[in-house]
Design a protein around this motif. Structure first.
Motif, PDB file in Angstrom:
ATOM      1  N   PRO A 170       0.975  -1.162  -0.012  1.00  0.00           N
ATOM      2  CA  PRO A 170      -0.589  -0.104  -0.423  1.00  0.00           C
ATOM      3  C   PRO A 170       1.090   1.297  -0.442  1.00  0.00           C
ATOM      4  CG  PRO A 170       0.036  -0.571   2.185  1.00  0.00           C
ATOM      5  CD  PRO A 170       0.678  -2.026   1.256  1.00  0.00           C
TER       6      PRO A 170
ATOM      7  N   GLU B 208       0.564   7.016   1.274  1.00  0.00           N
ATOM      8  CA  GLU B 208      -0.614   8.112   0.760  1.00  0.00           C
ATOM      9  C   GLU B 208      -2.324   7.449   1.101  1.00  0.00           C
ATOM     10  OE1 GLU B 208      -2.471  11.581   1.836  1.00  0.00           O
ATOM     11  OE2 GLU B 208      -1.091  11.648   1.496  1.00  0.00           O
ATOM     12  N   SER B 209      -2.476   6.320   0.471  1.00  0.00           N
ATOM     13  CA  SER B 209      -3.049   5.826   0.480  1.00  0.00           C
ATOM     14  C   SER B 209      -3.333   5.258   2.715  1.00  0.00           C
ATOM     15  CB  SER B 209      -3.603   4.407   0.096  1.00  0.00           C
ATOM     16  OG  SER B 209      -2.775   3.262   0.354  1.00  0.00           O
ATOM     17  N   ARG B 210      -1.912   4.821   2.680  1.00  0.00           N
ATOM     18  CA  ARG B 210      -1.755   4.159   3.799  1.00  0.00           C
ATOM     19  C   ARG B 210      -2.705   4.844   5.282  1.00  0.00           C
ATOM     20  NH1 ARG B 210       3.202   2.021   6.106  1.00  0.00           N
ATOM     21  NH2 ARG B 210       3.411   2.236   3.684  1.00  0.00           N
ATOM     22  N   ARG B 211      -2.426   6.429   4.930  1.00  0.00           N
ATOM     23  CA  ARG B 211      -2.437   7.090   5.983  1.00  0.00           C
ATOM     24  C   ARG B 211      -4.533   7.801   6.098  1.00  0.00           C
ATOM     25  NH1 ARG B 211       2.168  11.582   4.369  1.00  0.00           N
ATOM     26  NH2 ARG B 211       4.273  10.332   5.647  1.00  0.00           N
ATOM     27  N   ARG B 212      -4.908   7.400   4.910  1.00  0.00           N
ATOM     28  CA  ARG B 212      -6.538   7.328   4.810  1.00  0.00           C
ATOM     29  C   ARG B 212      -6.721   6.749   5.686  1.00  0.00           C
ATOM     30  NH1 ARG B 212      -6.376   7.472  -1.107  1.00  0.00           N
ATOM     31  NH2 ARG B 212      -4.856   9.050  -1.230  1.00  0.00           N
ATOM     32  N   LEU B 213      -6.656   5.472   5.643  1.00  0.00           N
ATOM     33  CA  LEU B 213      -7.384   4.047   6.086  1.00  0.00           C
ATOM     34  C   LEU B 213      -7.215   4.107   7.639  1.00  0.00           C
ATOM     35  CD1 LEU B 213      -5.968   1.704   4.020  1.00  0.00           C
ATOM     36  CD2 LEU B 213      -8.286   2.325   3.948  1.00  0.00           C
TER      37      LEU B 213
END
Length: 88
Positions: A61, A64-69
């Motif tokens: 991942p 940025e997508s990990r931060r959103r999750l």
């Protein structure tokens, strides 16, 4: 007396060489040696490693997508516990 097969191998990036000592006829003194040359076999393994590395990088991942999750998880957890979630 059973005949045995002896194998010798030499591996480089450009080719693999296999020498097989097949049979020996004691009456005539003839020895059978088979030579197999397989070109570029090492590059197949290198290509497989590159393909697996690329698949792992594509499956990993993005930051940025990990931060959103994580932010979505904190917000949902905060709603379930009845507390305000900290700003992300």
């Amino acid at each position: 007396q059973q005949p045995t097969t002896e194998v010798a191998m030499r591996q480089t990036l450009s080719e693999d060489l296999y020498l097989v000592l097949g049979s020996h006829d004691p009456a005539s003194g003839v020895v059978t040696i088979l030579a197999y040359v397989n070109p570029l076999v090492g590059w197949i393994w290198i290509g497989a490693l590159i393909a697996v590395s690329g698949a792992l990088m594509a499956a990993w991942p993005a930051l940025e997508s990990r931060r959103r999750l994580e932010a979505a998880y904190r917000a949902r957890l905060g709603k379930e516990l009845g507390t305000a979630s900290p700003p992300a």
